[in-house]
Design an enzyme around this catalytic site. Sequence first.
Site, PDB file in Angstrom:
ATOM      1  N   CYS A 150       0.807  -1.209   0.000  1.00  0.00           N
ATOM      2  CA  CYS A 150       0.000   0.000   0.000  1.00  0.00           C
ATOM      3  C   CYS A 150       0.847   1.269   0.000  1.00  0.00           C
ATOM      4  CB  CYS A 150      -0.943  -0.001   1.202  1.00  0.00           C
ATOM      5  SG  CYS A 150      -2.073   1.408   1.194  1.00  0.00           S
TER       6      CYS A 150
ATOM      7  N   GLU B 181      -2.820   4.008  -8.905  1.00  0.00           N
ATOM      8  CA  GLU B 181      -1.956   3.180  -8.068  1.00  0.00           C
ATOM      9  C   GLU B 181      -1.675   1.894  -8.843  1.00  0.00           C
ATOM     10  OE1 GLU B 181      -2.874   4.060  -3.506  1.00  0.00           O
ATOM     11  OE2 GLU B 181      -4.594   3.230  -4.581  1.00  0.00           O
TER      12      GLU B 181
END
Length: 174
Positions: free
Chosen positions: A23, A127
């Site tokens: 993450c 992302e």
Amino acid sequence: DADIDQAVNALMGAAFGAAGERCMAISVAVAVTDAVGDALVSKLAEKVKTLKVGPGNVTDPENDMGPLISAEHRDKVRQCVDTGEAQGASLVVDGRDINVPGHETGYFFGGCLFDHVTPAMDIYQQEIFGPVLSVVRVPDYASAVQLINNHEFGNGTAIFTRDGDTARSFGDEI
């Protein structure tokens, strides 16, 4: 005014540790001025090219990166890199076609380094969760702050500087 070697070492771990599948992986580095961008990309390229990709480091502790989590995810990361190229980013190091002998069916993906990425490009906006680092160049510190503050995924940021006042300002402004 950053120590470029120190910044490169930190970026390597942040971008390519865990094959970028975490993450808080860093997927974008903002270089303030073209001179800094040139130095940063040059030194990053040297290191990205030497990343050793193979089975998990329990099997071989010399490996820097293992495989991606699935074939589907490997294909998604490949599509991100393909799109970055198609949208005009300069692919400095291309890890798409890495071959790990004895593991030809594995989900391996080598490190990729892009330069001259712009905020309009998908590789800047999304992302990726893979071993892909994009370098965006800005002319000055104020432009860097604006760029960071306008990004949807400002989960974590860092500054590399030798100037305490700049570091404090960064903490206040981001």
